[in-house]
Design a protein around this motif. Structure first.
Motif, PDB file in Angstrom:
ATOM      1  N   VAL A 142       0.859  -1.181   0.000  1.00 38.53           N
ATOM      2  CA  VAL A 142       0.000   0.000   0.000  1.00 38.53           C
ATOM      3  C   VAL A 142       0.899   1.235   0.000  1.00 38.53           C
ATOM      4  O   VAL A 142       1.822   1.337   0.816  1.00 38.53           O
ATOM      5  N   VAL A 143       0.648   2.155  -0.931  1.00 40.05           N
ATOM      6  CA  VAL A 143       1.444   3.370  -1.074  1.00 40.05           C
ATOM      7  C   VAL A 143       0.557   4.587  -0.858  1.00 40.05           C
ATOM      8  O   VAL A 143      -0.538   4.683  -1.418  1.00 40.05           O
ATOM      9  N   ALA A 144       1.034   5.537  -0.013  1.00 41.67           N
ATOM     10  CA  ALA A 144       0.358   6.825   0.174  1.00 41.67           C
ATOM     11  C   ALA A 144       1.335   7.928  -0.201  1.00 41.67           C
ATOM     12  O   ALA A 144       2.379   8.075   0.424  1.00 41.67           O
ATOM     13  N   GLU A 145       1.011   8.687  -1.234  1.00 42.79           N
ATOM     14  CA  GLU A 145       1.883   9.745  -1.757  1.00 42.79           C
ATOM     15  C   GLU A 145       1.006  10.773  -2.454  1.00 42.79           C
ATOM     16  O   GLU A 145       0.244  10.430  -3.358  1.00 42.79           O
ATOM     17  N   ASP A 146       1.105  12.042  -2.051  1.00 43.92           N
ATOM     18  CA  ASP A 146       0.192  13.044  -2.585  1.00 43.92           C
ATOM     19  C   ASP A 146       0.610  13.601  -3.935  1.00 43.92           C
ATOM     20  O   ASP A 146      -0.231  14.061  -4.703  1.00 43.92           O
ATOM     21  N   SER A 147       1.896  13.602  -4.250  1.00 40.04           N
ATOM     22  CA  SER A 147       2.341  14.128  -5.538  1.00 40.04           C
ATOM     23  C   SER A 147       2.031  13.118  -6.636  1.00 40.04           C
ATOM     24  O   SER A 147       2.558  11.997  -6.638  1.00 40.04           O
ATOM     25  N   ALA A 148       1.157  13.498  -7.578  1.00 40.93           N
ATOM     26  CA  ALA A 148       0.743  12.567  -8.630  1.00 40.93           C
ATOM     27  C   ALA A 148       1.936  12.101  -9.458  1.00 40.93           C
ATOM     28  O   ALA A 148       2.046  10.914  -9.793  1.00 40.93           O
ATOM     29  N   MET A 149       2.840  13.025  -9.777  1.00 39.54           N
ATOM     30  CA  MET A 149       3.995  12.657 -10.591  1.00 39.54           C
ATOM     31  C   MET A 149       4.887  11.666  -9.860  1.00 39.54           C
ATOM     32  O   MET A 149       5.267  10.619 -10.410  1.00 39.54           O
ATOM     33  N   LEU A 150       5.216  11.962  -8.601  1.00 41.82           N
ATOM     34  CA  LEU A 150       6.086  11.077  -7.836  1.00 41.82           C
ATOM     35  C   LEU A 150       5.402   9.747  -7.542  1.00 41.82           C
ATOM     36  O   LEU A 150       6.047   8.695  -7.524  1.00 41.82           O
ATOM     37  N   ARG A 151       4.095   9.784  -7.315  1.00 41.91           N
ATOM     38  CA  ARG A 151       3.358   8.543  -7.051  1.00 41.91           C
ATOM     39  C   ARG A 151       3.390   7.630  -8.269  1.00 41.91           C
ATOM     40  O   ARG A 151       3.625   6.418  -8.145  1.00 41.91           O
ATOM     41  N   ASP A 152       3.189   8.190  -9.447  1.00 38.71           N
ATOM     42  CA  ASP A 152       3.232   7.384 -10.665  1.00 38.71           C
ATOM     43  C   ASP A 152       4.620   6.779 -10.882  1.00 38.71           C
ATOM     44  O   ASP A 152       4.752   5.600 -11.253  1.00 38.71           O
ATOM     45  N   LEU A 153       5.661   7.595 -10.649  1.00 32.51           N
ATOM     46  CA  LEU A 153       7.022   7.081 -10.800  1.00 32.51           C
ATOM     47  C   LEU A 153       7.306   5.971  -9.798  1.00 32.51           C
ATOM     48  O   LEU A 153       7.896   4.936 -10.140  1.00 32.51           O
ATOM     49  N   LEU A 154       6.871   6.160  -8.552  1.00 33.06           N
ATOM     50  CA  LEU A 154       7.113   5.172  -7.505  1.00 33.06           C
ATOM     51  C   LEU A 154       6.403   3.860  -7.810  1.00 33.06           C
ATOM     52  O   LEU A 154       7.008   2.774  -7.731  1.00 33.06           O
ATOM     53  N   VAL A 155       5.134   3.943  -8.170  1.00 30.55           N
ATOM     54  CA  VAL A 155       4.363   2.730  -8.451  1.00 30.55           C
ATOM     55  C   VAL A 155       4.931   1.993  -9.661  1.00 30.55           C
ATOM     56  O   VAL A 155       5.080   0.765  -9.649  1.00 30.55           O
ATOM     57  N   THR A 156       5.270   2.739 -10.707  1.00 32.41           N
ATOM     58  CA  THR A 156       5.841   2.118 -11.902  1.00 32.41           C
ATOM     59  C   THR A 156       7.152   1.411 -11.589  1.00 32.41           C
ATOM     60  O   THR A 156       7.399   0.284 -12.052  1.00 32.41           O
ATOM     61  N   THR A 157       7.994   2.049 -10.796  1.00 34.87           N
ATOM     62  CA  THR A 157       9.281   1.455 -10.449  1.00 34.87           C
ATOM     63  C   THR A 157       9.089   0.204  -9.588  1.00 34.87           C
ATOM     64  O   THR A 157       9.785  -0.798  -9.777  1.00 34.87           O
ATOM     65  N   LEU A 158       8.159   0.243  -8.638  1.00 30.24           N
ATOM     66  CA  LEU A 158       7.869  -0.945  -7.831  1.00 30.24           C
ATOM     67  C   LEU A 158       7.377  -2.091  -8.715  1.00 30.24           C
ATOM     68  O   LEU A 158       7.784  -3.247  -8.541  1.00 30.24           O
ATOM     69  N   HIS A 159       6.504  -1.782  -9.670  1.00 29.45           N
ATOM     70  CA  HIS A 159       6.041  -2.806 -10.611  1.00 29.45           C
ATOM     71  C   HIS A 159       7.213  -3.405 -11.388  1.00 29.45           C
ATOM     72  O   HIS A 159       7.331  -4.629 -11.518  1.00 29.45           O
ATOM     73  N   ASP A 160       8.064  -2.537 -11.898  1.00 27.59           N
ATOM     74  CA  ASP A 160       9.202  -3.004 -12.704  1.00 27.59           C
ATOM     75  C   ASP A 160      10.158  -3.875 -11.886  1.00 27.59           C
ATOM     76  O   ASP A 160      10.820  -4.763 -12.435  1.00 27.59           O
ATOM     77  N   SER A 161      10.238  -3.608 -10.577  1.00 25.02           N
ATOM     78  CA  SER A 161      11.154  -4.383  -9.726  1.00 25.02           C
ATOM     79  C   SER A 161      10.561  -5.725  -9.310  1.00 25.02           C
ATOM     80  O   SER A 161      11.259  -6.555  -8.722  1.00 25.02           O
ATOM     81  N   GLY A 162       9.285  -5.932  -9.603  1.00 24.70           N
ATOM     82  CA  GLY A 162       8.654  -7.208  -9.268  1.00 24.70           C
ATOM     83  C   GLY A 162       7.505  -7.090  -8.284  1.00 24.70           C
ATOM     84  O   GLY A 162       6.721  -8.031  -8.119  1.00 24.70           O
ATOM     85  N   TYR A 163       7.392  -5.942  -7.590  1.00 24.47           N
ATOM     86  CA  TYR A 163       6.268  -5.739  -6.667  1.00 24.47           C
ATOM     87  C   TYR A 163       5.037  -5.350  -7.486  1.00 24.47           C
ATOM     88  O   TYR A 163       4.772  -4.175  -7.731  1.00 24.47           O
ATOM     89  N   ARG A 164       4.278  -6.369  -7.910  1.00 15.43           N
ATOM     90  CA  ARG A 164       3.178  -6.134  -8.857  1.00 15.43           C
ATOM     91  C   ARG A 164       1.890  -5.665  -8.181  1.00 15.43           C
ATOM     92  O   ARG A 164       1.099  -4.932  -8.767  1.00 15.43           O
ATOM     93  N   PHE A 165       1.658  -6.114  -6.926  1.00 16.83           N
ATOM     94  CA  PHE A 165       0.419  -5.765  -6.241  1.00 16.83           C
ATOM     95  C   PHE A 165       0.620  -4.497  -5.414  1.00 16.83           C
ATOM     96  O   PHE A 165       1.067  -4.559  -4.270  1.00 16.83           O
ATOM     97  N   VAL A 166       0.302  -3.353  -6.012  1.00 18.91           N
ATOM     98  CA  VAL A 166       0.473  -2.062  -5.338  1.00 18.91           C
ATOM     99  C   VAL A 166      -0.849  -1.299  -5.410  1.00 18.91           C
ATOM    100  O   VAL A 166      -1.374  -1.061  -6.492  1.00 18.91           O
ATOM    101  N   ARG A 167      -1.373  -0.930  -4.243  1.00 22.61           N
ATOM    102  CA  ARG A 167      -2.527  -0.053  -4.187  1.00 22.61           C
ATOM    103  C   ARG A 167      -2.047   1.317  -3.740  1.00 22.61           C
ATOM    104  O   ARG A 167      -1.426   1.438  -2.679  1.00 22.61           O
ATOM    105  N   ASP A 168      -2.302   2.343  -4.541  1.00 22.92           N
ATOM    106  CA  ASP A 168      -1.767   3.671  -4.220  1.00 22.92           C
ATOM    107  C   ASP A 168      -2.883   4.665  -3.950  1.00 22.92           C
ATOM    108  O   ASP A 168      -3.971   4.582  -4.528  1.00 22.92           O
TER     109      ASP A 168
END
Length: 321
Positions: free
Chosen positions: A183-209
């Motif tokens: 579970v990710v909580a981040e208010d900046s839309a740009m940073l949140r998208d980058l964070l979620v995408t990077t987590l997905h790319d690293s293998g953490y596929r199940f991310v709720r933001d």
């Protein structure tokens, strides 16, 4: 803080109090618009000083100024925000964000306000609002809280690079990460998208933001009411500190006070991880605290907390030291 009047009241040290869901902003203006910045990001406020131009600098950057022997970039905030004003900007807000010192040229700097995150509403979607993370309704005006991290990331591409660069993992490691619910909580839309995408790319596929702590907490409360092991629904939480409605420290306190959620690891991933803020996070029971934009360190910490061991060779070597 030079040049800024303190609000009324004698309540001091608010940033060291735990789980209050309160914060302080420095209010300033550019033309007829009022803006705010979290006090925790501000080193000091100074009057405008001479600036040395830099060849091929970013269009928002006027150049460099010197403060106590250190050369600091100066961002022309009216130009950055595309504000036309006849008033000559006369103050510089010197900030320390993501371990990066930078000054912002502004108009008048008025005072400090102490408010609750509940009083800050997410910015309405009326076009490109990527530089505004929230609005604060005062009795006679509205104050816009700016997303200074996004502005700095536009000027300094190295920050975005660090948010998207991580040590490549083997397929075996990615498979182990693939069933972990984050579970990710981040208010900046740009940073949140980058964070979620990077987590997905690293293998953490199940991310709720989520864009704020309140929405994340509502979701976690719903999960805590489900049967079975809580880690099957949420194995780890990653939270920013500065967010509308509910900040990361308040979210952390609520998680630790919840019988079902109290043992779920929660990592603070924020530009506000100073020594003072680290102490506050430790008091509240943070499982770890990583300063933005060090995504590679964050992924290594997630592995340690979820699996009880480092999964990458570099992290194993660090853990053995």
């Amino acid at each position: 803080m030079a040049g800024v009047a303190e609000t009324s009241g004698d309540k001091k040290g608010i940033l060291l109090e735990t789980g209050t869901n309160e914060f302080e902003i420095v209010e300033f203006s550019i033309g007829k618009v009022n803006y705010g910045i979290n006090v925790a990001k501000v080193r000091e406020v100074i009057t405008r000083v001479p600036v040395t131009s830099m060849p091929q600098a970013h269009p928002y950057v006027d150049g460099l100024f010197t403060l106590r022997g250190k050369a600091i970039p100066l961002v022309n905030l009216p130009r950055c925000l595309n504000i036309q004003t006849t008033d000559e900007p006369r103050n510089i807000i010197v900030t320390e964000i993501n371990n990066y010192s930078i000054g912002f040229l502004v108009g008048n700097v008025s005072r400090i306000h102490r408010i609750s995150w509940k009083e800050m509403e997410p910015a309405p979607e009326v076009g490109d609002q990527s530089r505004v993370v929230g609005i604060i309704k005062m009795s006679d005006r509205i104050v816009l809280l700016l997303d200074f991290e996004t502005i700095i990331a536009e000027i300094n591409p190295e920050i975005n690079q660090k948010l998207t660069t991580f040590e490549e993992a083997t397929e075996d490691i990615k498979t182990r990460r693939s069933n972990v619910h984050v579970v990710v909580a981040e208010d900046s839309a740009m940073l949140r998208d980058l964070l979620v995408t990077t987590l997905h790319d690293s293998g953490y596929r199940f991310v709720r933001d989520f864009g704020n702590g309140q929405d994340a907490w509502d979701y976690l409360q719903a999960l805590s009411k489900k049967g079975g092991k809580i880690e099957d629904h949420v194995a780890i939480i990653v939270s920013d500190v500065e967010m509308p409605k509910m900040d990361g420290h308040r979210l952390l306190k609520l998680v630790r006070d919840d019988e079902r959620l109290k043992d779920v690891p929660l990592v603070l991933f924020s530009s506000l991880i100073s020594e003072e803020m680290k102490r506050k996070g430790e008091e509240l029971g943070a499982s770890g605290q990583i300063s933005k934009p060090e995504i590679n360190q964050l992924i290594g910490l997630l592995d340690n907390l979820v699996f009880g061991e480092p999964l990458r060779e570099g992290d194993k070597e660090a853990a053995a030291m």
